[in-house]
Design an enzyme around this catalytic site. Structure first.
Site, PDB file in Angstrom:
ATOM      1  N   ARG A  28      -7.080  11.788  -6.124  1.00 18.35           N
ATOM      2  CA  ARG A  28      -8.363  11.223  -5.674  1.00 18.35           C
ATOM      3  C   ARG A  28      -9.425  12.304  -5.427  1.00 18.35           C
ATOM      4  NH1 ARG A  28     -11.272   8.808  -4.634  1.00 18.35           N
ATOM      5  NH2 ARG A  28     -11.356   7.390  -2.879  1.00 18.35           N
ATOM      6  N   ARG A  37       0.833  -1.226   0.000  1.00 20.43           N
ATOM      7  CA  ARG A  37       0.000   0.000   0.000  1.00 20.43           C
ATOM      8  C   ARG A  37       0.862   1.268   0.000  1.00 20.43           C
ATOM      9  NH1 ARG A  37      -5.489  -0.706   1.498  1.00 20.43           N
ATOM     10  NH2 ARG A  37      -6.044  -2.799   0.858  1.00 20.43           N
ATOM     11  N   TYR A  64     -14.787 -11.583   0.093  1.00 20.13           N
ATOM     12  CA  TYR A  64     -15.554 -10.369  -0.244  1.00 20.13           C
ATOM     13  C   TYR A  64     -16.837 -10.714  -0.985  1.00 20.13           C
ATOM     14  CZ  TYR A  64     -11.642  -7.508   1.267  1.00 20.13           C
ATOM     15  OH  TYR A  64     -10.685  -6.902   2.025  1.00 20.13           O
ATOM     16  N   ARG A  82      -3.376   6.892   0.421  1.00 20.72           N
ATOM     17  CA  ARG A  82      -3.742   8.121   1.119  1.00 20.72           C
ATOM     18  C   ARG A  82      -2.657   8.760   1.968  1.00 20.72           C
ATOM     19  NH1 ARG A  82      -8.863   6.886   4.291  1.00 20.72           N
ATOM     20  NH2 ARG A  82      -8.167   4.747   3.980  1.00 20.72           N
ATOM     21  N   ASP A 134      -6.706  -3.193  -7.719  1.00 19.18           N
ATOM     22  CA  ASP A 134      -7.200  -3.781  -6.472  1.00 19.18           C
ATOM     23  C   ASP A 134      -7.397  -5.273  -6.662  1.00 19.18           C
ATOM     24  OD1 ASP A 134      -8.182  -2.795  -3.685  1.00 19.18           O
ATOM     25  OD2 ASP A 134      -9.584  -4.344  -4.284  1.00 19.18           O
TER      26      ASP A 134
END
Ligand code: 1CP
Length: 369
Positions: free
Chosen positions: A51, A38, A162, A42, A87
């Protein structure tokens, strides 16, 4: 011995002589390579700026943007490898399964998989059409990156979690219920997801990815016996096939202390990613001989002062014992609140202090007896 001698059937690839690829193969190089799971995201103001203008999906579906976001941490941190910006649910999303990445949550599935018939919502993946945007991103990166590109995919269990739970989960109870209650449907689902994963990874390697990481992030929720029976054979099929392509394979999961041996058994992986809960010296004893280790600084340590980070980075390097097959990383992803300056310092410290010895990893027989 050179890489070419070692693997004569496989032509040399552009970054085969990089510290990262050499470490993944347990071959001599001069410094411990470092990258961060990652690393794009952010924590970086330049990512947040993109973003602010685009949704996550827009970034992933626009090759120029996805490539830019992949490059940002390479520029900012000086890491030894980049990881494709995409992703783990992108391939199933491309099949029209109805998955969205909800900001602050993660993947959310509109109609979770609840019946055996749901398995048929997964048709085979056609990489050139379904994943054209991902492959274009890989092609751009293969041209522009100064360091190797890590292609990746979610392992069948983690992606299935998921699809079945409908989103992030703590207990994985619906996933496990299907696994125990309807083993036949479970294996069909895992086979389809393994096919999709393999097609996606193969296409990424063909377009220029120098290594792959298989994320079975949530496999640590499983009892080892269940992991061996319901999950590992499917991940093995993917990893074995990628091994034939001649690129290093990293196999990672969180909370997998009891699964580390199985994750690389019988040559299934070249490197096992170790989460931060397991001291690397213990991990070394659990991971098979000749298989490398990636990890494993506790990500939250990077939220504290530099003195603490420095000590813990040096601890990780010491625990890895200057092995030639150690890839430095966090024990899971960068936390969004992390100060990028800390990660930049971590890279510098690992490069300065992480001089590699001339021995193979401690999992290997000592060369000099
Ligand atoms: O709002 C945003 O900007 C989206 C946050 C985000 C990002 C930056 C998501 C949603 N995915 C990603 C990118 C991503 N995901 C990358 C490429 C970037 C990089 O690593 O530099 C990669 C490799 C992943 C892989 C991924 N997605 C994993 C495996 C890694 C891990 O953390 O264990 C998993 C489990 C996911 C699912 C997912 N996607 C996004 C989130 C927030 C999550 C986790 C949800 C949960 O906790 O269950």
């Amino acid at each position: 011995m050179t890489v070419t001698d070692l693997d004569a059937a496989v032509p040399a690839r552009p970054h085969d002589d990089s510290a990262f690829v050499l470490a993944c193969r347990g071959l001599p190089h001069d410094h411990v390579p470092v990258w961060f799971m990652r690393q794009a995201g952010r924590a970086l103001a330049e990512y947040r700026a993109i973003r602010a203008q685009h949704t996550f999906e827009e970034v992933v579906h626009t090759p120029e943007l996805a490539a830019e976001v992949t490059l940002q941490p390479v520029r900012r941190y000086g890491v030894d490898a980049a990881i494709l910006f995409s992703d783990i649910v992108t391939p199933v999303q491309a099949l029209g399964v109805g998955v969205e990445i909800e900001p602050g949550v993660g993947p959310v599935v509109e109609q979770p998989f609840r019946t055996p018939a749901d398995v048929d919502r997964l048709r085979p993946l056609e990489p050139d059409t379904d994943l054209a945007f991902v492959l274009e991103t890989v092609s751009i990166l293969a041209r522009e990156l100064p360091v190797p590109l890590i292609g990746f995919a979610g392992a069948p269990f983690t992606v299935a979690s998921y699809l079945i739970e409908g989103g992030p989960s703590k207990s994985y109870s619906r996933t496990k219920a299907l696994m125990y209650a309807d083993e036949a449907t479970w294996h069909v689902l895992m086979e389809r997801l393994a096919d999709i994963t393999l097609v996606s990874l193969t296409a990424q390697v063909e377009r220029g990815a120098s290594a792959v990481q298989l994320f079975d992030s949530w496999a640590g929720a499983l009892h080892p016996e269940d992991y061996a029976r319901y999950v590992l054979p499917h991940s093995r099929r993917i990893l074995d096939a990628i091994g034939e392509l001649g690129v290093p394979r990293i196999h990672f999961g969180v909370g997998t202390g009891e699964l580390l041996g199985a994750m690389a058994a019988e040559g299934a992986a070249d490197v096992v990613g170790v989460d931060w809960r397991v001291p690397l010296a213990d991990a070394r004893r659990r991971i098979p001989t000749g298989v490398g280790m990636q990890g494993n600084l506790e990500p939250a340590v990077c939220l504290g002062p530099w003195e603490g980070v420095e000590r813990r980075v040096l601890d990780v390097l010491a625990a890895a014992d200057r092995a030639v097959d150690h890839v430095f990383n966090l024990g899971h992803g960068v936390l969004p609140a992390t100060d990028p300056a800390i990660l930049r310092n971590v890279v510098e410290l690992v490069h300065r202090e992480g001089r590699v010895g001339d021995r193979r990893g401690r999992g290997a027989e000592p060369a000099d007896g």
